[in-house]
Design a protein around this motif. Structure first.
Motif, short mmCIF file in Angstrom:
data_model
loop_
_atom_site.label_atom_id
_atom_site.label_comp_id
_atom_site.label_asym_id
_atom_site.label_seq_id
_atom_site.Cartn_x
_atom_site.Cartn_y
_atom_site.Cartn_z
N PHE A 170 -0.27 5.56 7.51
CA PHE A 170 -0.16 6.69 6.58
C PHE A 170 0.25 7.96 7.33
O PHE A 170 1.13 8.71 6.88
N ALA A 171 -0.38 8.19 8.49
CA ALA A 171 -0.05 9.38 9.28
C ALA A 171 1.43 9.37 9.70
O ALA A 171 2.09 10.42 9.73
N SER A 172 1.95 8.18 9.99
CA SER A 172 3.36 8.10 10.40
C SER A 172 4.28 8.51 9.25
O SER A 172 5.31 9.16 9.46
N TYR A 173 3.91 8.14 8.02
CA TYR A 173 4.72 8.54 6.87
C TYR A 173 4.64 10.05 6.64
O TYR A 173 5.62 10.69 6.23
N VAL A 174 3.47 10.63 6.92
CA VAL A 174 3.33 12.08 6.79
C VAL A 174 4.21 12.78 7.82
O VAL A 174 4.92 13.74 7.52
N MET A 175 4.20 12.26 9.07
CA MET A 175 5.02 12.86 10.13
C MET A 175 6.51 12.74 9.84
O MET A 175 7.30 13.61 10.20
N LYS A 176 6.89 11.66 9.14
CA LYS A 176 8.30 11.46 8.80
C LYS A 176 8.70 12.22 7.53
O LYS A 176 9.87 12.17 7.11
N GLY A 177 7.74 12.90 6.93
CA GLY A 177 8.03 13.69 5.73
C GLY A 177 8.12 12.87 4.46
O GLY A 177 8.59 13.38 3.43
N GLU A 178 7.66 11.61 4.50
CA GLU A 178 7.76 10.75 3.32
C GLU A 178 6.55 10.86 2.39
O GLU A 178 6.63 10.50 1.21
N ILE A 196 0.84 -1.20 0.00
CA ILE A 196 0.00 0.00 0.00
C ILE A 196 0.88 1.25 0.00
O ILE A 196 0.54 2.25 -0.62
N HIS A 197 2.03 1.17 0.66
CA HIS A 197 2.96 2.32 0.69
C HIS A 197 3.43 2.65 -0.73
O HIS A 197 3.54 3.83 -1.11
N LYS A 198 3.72 1.62 -1.51
CA LYS A 198 4.16 1.85 -2.89
C LYS A 198 3.06 2.55 -3.70
O LYS A 198 3.34 3.46 -4.50
N LEU A 199 1.81 2.15 -3.49
CA LEU A 199 0.71 2.79 -4.21
C LEU A 199 0.57 4.25 -3.81
O LEU A 199 0.32 5.12 -4.66
N TRP A 200 0.73 4.53 -2.51
CA TRP A 200 0.68 5.92 -2.05
C TRP A 200 1.80 6.74 -2.69
O TRP A 200 1.57 7.86 -3.17
N LYS A 201 3.02 6.18 -2.67
CA LYS A 201 4.17 6.90 -3.23
C LYS A 201 4.02 7.14 -4.73
O LYS A 201 4.30 8.22 -5.24
N ASP A 202 3.57 6.10 -5.44
CA ASP A 202 3.40 6.22 -6.89
C ASP A 202 2.35 7.27 -7.25
O ASP A 202 2.52 8.05 -8.20
N ALA A 203 1.27 7.28 -6.49
CA ALA A 203 0.21 8.26 -6.75
C ALA A 203 0.73 9.68 -6.51
O ALA A 203 0.50 10.58 -7.33
N GLU A 204 1.44 9.84 -5.41
CA GLU A 204 1.97 11.17 -5.09
C GLU A 204 2.97 11.65 -6.15
O GLU A 204 2.94 12.81 -6.59
N ALA A 205 3.80 10.74 -6.62
CA ALA A 205 4.78 11.09 -7.65
C ALA A 205 4.11 11.51 -8.96
O ALA A 205 4.63 12.35 -9.70
N ALA A 206 2.94 10.91 -9.21
CA ALA A 206 2.20 11.22 -10.44
C ALA A 206 1.25 12.40 -10.26
O ALA A 206 0.52 12.76 -11.18
N GLY A 207 1.24 12.96 -9.04
CA GLY A 207 0.33 14.08 -8.77
C GLY A 207 -1.13 13.64 -8.69
O GLY A 207 -2.03 14.44 -8.97
N GLU A 208 -1.34 12.39 -8.29
CA GLU A 208 -2.70 11.84 -8.21
C GLU A 208 -3.14 11.69 -6.76
O GLU A 208 -2.32 11.52 -5.86
N ARG A 209 -4.44 11.72 -6.55
CA ARG A 209 -5.03 11.56 -5.22
C ARG A 209 -6.22 10.62 -5.33
O ARG A 209 -6.99 10.69 -6.29
N TYR A 210 -6.38 9.74 -4.34
CA TYR A 210 -7.50 8.81 -4.36
C TYR A 210 -8.10 8.69 -2.97
O TYR A 210 -7.49 9.03 -1.96
N LEU A 211 -9.33 8.17 -2.94
CA LEU A 211 -9.99 7.85 -1.67
C LEU A 211 -9.36 6.59 -1.09
O LEU A 211 -8.81 5.77 -1.84
N PRO A 212 -9.41 6.40 0.23
CA PRO A 212 -8.77 5.23 0.84
C PRO A 212 -9.14 3.90 0.21
O PRO A 212 -8.27 3.06 -0.04
#
Length: 324
Positions: free
Chosen positions: A198-206, A132-148
């Motif tokens: 997900f919140a932990s990755y946000v707090m870590k700046g990832e 799921i982390h890879k999907l989050w990262k890939d979406a962010e890199a592509a400038g995409e946003r999705y519902l959970p």
């Protein structure tokens, strides 16, 4: 109904009074609503996925007896956890007798308890995390946003979890929903395990918080869906209480009162399975008529409340609807 199944026959013969009769009335009301061409929202509170509701709920989805789902973040992820880590779960039948030390011992073994069932952290949570982390990262890199739930659908349909499957796919309601791209509303997703991760990755700046669409966007998503699908009415079947039920039912007064769309129809069927009793301020224990005062239900909306254990009642109603 022709050629009634054994469970359906049993229910109609013996479920004649009190909560049992309410169960039958609610099931028949659900059936009648579908026969009229109405659609149905089912809300899942509690830990219905860990209770393995998917064994029958998935078939409800496949047979188009559910058109949209509202669920907690826990139910969203725990069905998938059961799919990939079922053999690692531990049942604790004597959970009422556990001491604080017993509970601590389970924690140290990586076993998070839900009543009589322990979810294995390493095999369940962590097995999903990297994917799921890879999907989050890939979406962010592509400038995409999705519902959970859309990220969950992508993960299931990509096939990356196939090597881990430990139950039959037909028993996973999330997989059945993903195959149909069934609309899901998941309010309060942030308090789930995946939400915490997900919140932990946000707090870590990832990751950026905006990579996941918000609860407000879930409400606007639901508002559009309700408006587009209410021609023949939409029913509301609520398993348990809490945010999974309260959030989606509010879309009607929001559209009617706040958006001033006065042609918005009320929910045309309502049933709640709950063991919560009416008390001061309790949403879960509120009788359906209270919802009239909030602009959610009409005077004539068929209303049912079954005061019982949802893990017992919901499968019986679904069995009735599936004519098992």
């Amino acid at each position: 109904m022709k050629n009634k199944g054994a469970v359906t026959q049993f229910i109609e013969k013996y479920y004649l009074h009190f909560n049992a009769a309410s169960l039958v009335d609610a099931a028949k009301g659900y059936e009648d609503n579908l026969a009229k061409g109405s659609k149905m929202l089912v809300s899942l509170a509690g830990a219905m996925s860990t209770a393995e509701l998917g064994k029958i709920f998935a078939e409800m989805i496949r047979q188009d007896k559910v058109h949209i789902i509202s669920c907690t973040g826990a139910n969203l992820e725990e069905d998938i956890m059961n799919l990939v880590a079922h053999s690692h779960y531990k049942r604790v039948p004597n959970y009422r007798d556990l001491t604080p030390q017993d509970e601590w011992d389970l924690l140290e073994k990586g076993l998070n308890r839900v009543t009589d069932t322990c979810i294995p952290e390493e095999e369940a949570f962590r097995r999903l995390q990297s994917h799921i982390h890879k999907l989050w990262k890939d979406a962010e890199a592509a400038g995409e946003r999705y519902l959970p739930h859309e990220y969950m659908y992508k993960m299931l349909l990509s096939g990356v979890l196939e090597e881990y499957y430990e139950i039959d796919l037909k028993d996973s309601w999330m997989y059945a929903a993903a195959e149909k791209n069934l609309p899901i509303v998941c309010p309060g997703w942030e308090d789930s395990t995946m939400g915490n991760i997900f919140a932990s990755y946000v707090m870590k700046g990832e990751l950026q918080a905006s990579t996941i669409k918000s609860g407000i966007e879930y409400m606007t998503f639901l508002a559009d869906w309700y408006t587009e699908n209410s021609e023949n009415g939409i029913g509301f079947f609520q398993i348990g209480g809490g945010i999974a039920g309260d959030f989606p039912i509010c879309v009607v007064p929001m559209l009617y009162q706040d958006m001033e769309r006065t042609d918005t129809p009320f929910w045309n069927y309502f049933c709640q399975i709950s063991d919560s009793t009416t008390s001061y301020g309790s949403y879960s224990g509120a009788v359906p008529n209270e919802k009239i005062t909030w602009g959610k239900l009409d005077i004539d909306t068929p209303k049912f409340i079954i005061e019982s254990d949802a893990t017992i009642v919901a499968p019986l109603i679904f069995a009735y609807l599936l004519n098992l």
